[in-house]
Design a protein around this motif. Structure first.
Motif, short mmCIF file in Angstrom:
data_model
loop_
_atom_site.label_atom_id
_atom_site.label_comp_id
_atom_site.label_asym_id
_atom_site.label_seq_id
_atom_site.Cartn_x
_atom_site.Cartn_y
_atom_site.Cartn_z
N MET A 1 -4.05 -5.89 7.34
CA MET A 1 -3.04 -4.88 7.17
C MET A 1 -1.93 -4.90 8.09
O MET A 1 -1.80 -6.04 8.69
N ARG B 1 3.08 7.05 7.62
CA ARG B 1 2.55 7.87 6.69
C ARG B 1 2.59 9.26 7.34
O ARG B 1 2.08 9.64 8.47
N MET C 1 -13.95 -8.53 1.06
CA MET C 1 -12.93 -7.91 1.63
C MET C 1 -13.51 -7.40 2.81
O MET C 1 -14.77 -7.03 3.09
N ARG D 1 2.31 0.57 6.26
CA ARG D 1 3.25 0.96 7.18
C ARG D 1 4.59 -0.04 7.40
O ARG D 1 5.65 0.43 7.72
N VAL E 1 0.80 -1.30 0.16
CA VAL E 1 0.01 -0.18 0.03
C VAL E 1 0.74 1.28 -0.12
O VAL E 1 1.68 1.54 0.84
N ILE F 1 -8.26 -0.12 -3.29
CA ILE F 1 -8.48 -0.64 -1.97
C ILE F 1 -9.32 0.16 -1.32
O ILE F 1 -10.07 -0.37 -0.42
C1 LIG Z 1 -4.18 2.49 4.22
C2 LIG Z 1 -4.89 1.21 3.89
C3 LIG Z 1 -4.27 -0.35 4.31
C4 LIG Z 1 -2.65 -0.20 4.76
O1 LIG Z 1 -2.77 0.12 6.11
P1 LIG Z 1 -1.45 -0.01 6.90
O2 LIG Z 1 -1.81 0.06 8.27
O3 LIG Z 1 -0.51 1.09 6.69
O4 LIG Z 1 -0.82 -1.51 6.72
C5 LIG Z 1 -5.08 -1.25 3.98
N1 LIG Z 1 -6.24 -1.18 3.37
C6 LIG Z 1 -6.78 -0.10 3.32
C7 LIG Z 1 -8.26 -0.17 2.83
C8 LIG Z 1 -6.33 1.24 3.50
O5 LIG Z 1 -6.91 2.34 3.16
#
Ligand SMILES: *Cc1c(COP(=O)(O)O)cnc(C)c1O
Length: 257
Positions: A229, A254, A187, A248, A41, A95
């Motif tokens: 995530m 971020r 999802m 992350r 991501v 996503i």
């Molecule tokens: C930002 C985001 C992620 C990734 O999140 P991290 O905590 O950085 O791994 C995954 N899915 C969606 C829908 C997101 O918006």
């Protein structure tokens, strides 16, 4: 070492650590980690980060803003063309929730859409996809925790509530009948800050819902589960995820979002 090299080294190290954790989670569940696609991501990060991620072997990229995905897709392809490479193996995943005025961008630029949460969006995507002669695999987003802040079709009580179950089946059938879009799975997002067993339960229920829908609509092949995530991807994998969306843990914190 130049900045680009440093960026590549840092992402390569983080990727190796994430891959080790993916492999371990898959092993705990008796799964082959080759079944699990890591979607990197890159939202909020510049094109330079995408290029470095590509250089260290990542091929699936996820964005939650349609314009940002389209820009990076074009940017990566241009950089690669300039160095005589071919971007054909790069896969872009939208996503995040989509606003209806952005469906054209996703129809044109996404290879997967993980967050179908309204039939109106499906209808609009379908129209544009037919015009473009493209097919887009989509995942239906389901809200299993019942949190009002979460998007996704209501599924917080699908096991007990036959009306909710039927509504979900109808969503799947409607999406499957629309030309251009092809439902391939579900999802979900875990409840924020919930204890591990609660998150695990949400992911397990998502898998069970996919299984129920597959039996209810055997003509639609649901093979994908996008769950997990940075904070919870191991639980997602242990409960059957085929796609994990990780930002992350690969790129660091971020600045916005
Ligand atoms: C930002 C985001 C992620 C990734 O999140 P991290 O905590 O950085 O791994 C995954 N899915 C969606 C829908 C997101 O918006």
């Amino acid at each position: 070492m130049g900045n680009i090299d440093q960026l590549e080294t840092s992402i390569a190290d983080r990727l190796a650590a994430v891959q080790t954790r993916i492999d371990a989670a898959a092993a705990r569940a008796g799964r082959d980690s080759a079944e699990i696609t890591l979607v990197a991501v890159t939202k909020t990060w510049p094109l330079e980060t995408v290029l470095a991620a590509y250089a260290v072997g990542l091929r699936h990229f996820g964005e939650n803003r349609a314009e940002e995905m389209a820009q990076k897709r074009v940017g990566l392809a241009a950089e690669m063309a300039a160095s005589g490479e071919d971007a054909a193996d790069v896969v872009w995943h939208q996503i995040g929730t989509l606003q209806s005025r952005k469906t054209g961008i996703v129809a044109e630029s996404a290879d997967y859409f993980h967050a179908l949460d309204r039939i109106k969006i499906a209808n609009r995507l379908s129209k544009t996809l037919v015009d473009l002669g493209r097919e887009l695999p989509v995942l239906i987003e389901v809200n299993l925790s019942g949190e009002a802040s979460k998007s996704g079709f209501k599924a917080e009580n699908w096991e007990q509530d036959a009306t909710q179950r039927e509504a979900l089946r109808t969503v799947l059938q409607t999406a499957a009948d629309l030309p251009g879009i092809r439902p391939v799975g579900l999802m979900t997002m875990a409840p924020w800050g919930a204890p591990e067993d609660e998150i695990r339960r949400v992911f397990a229920r998502c898998r069970e819902l996919k299984n129920w829908l597959s039996e209810a609509q055997p003509d639609v092949a649901l093979t994908e589960l996008s769950m997990g995530m940075t904070n919870d991807f191991e639980l997602g994998i242990e409960e059957g995820a085929t796609l994990v969306r990780i930002g992350r843990a690969l790129f660091g914190e971020r600045q916005r979002h």
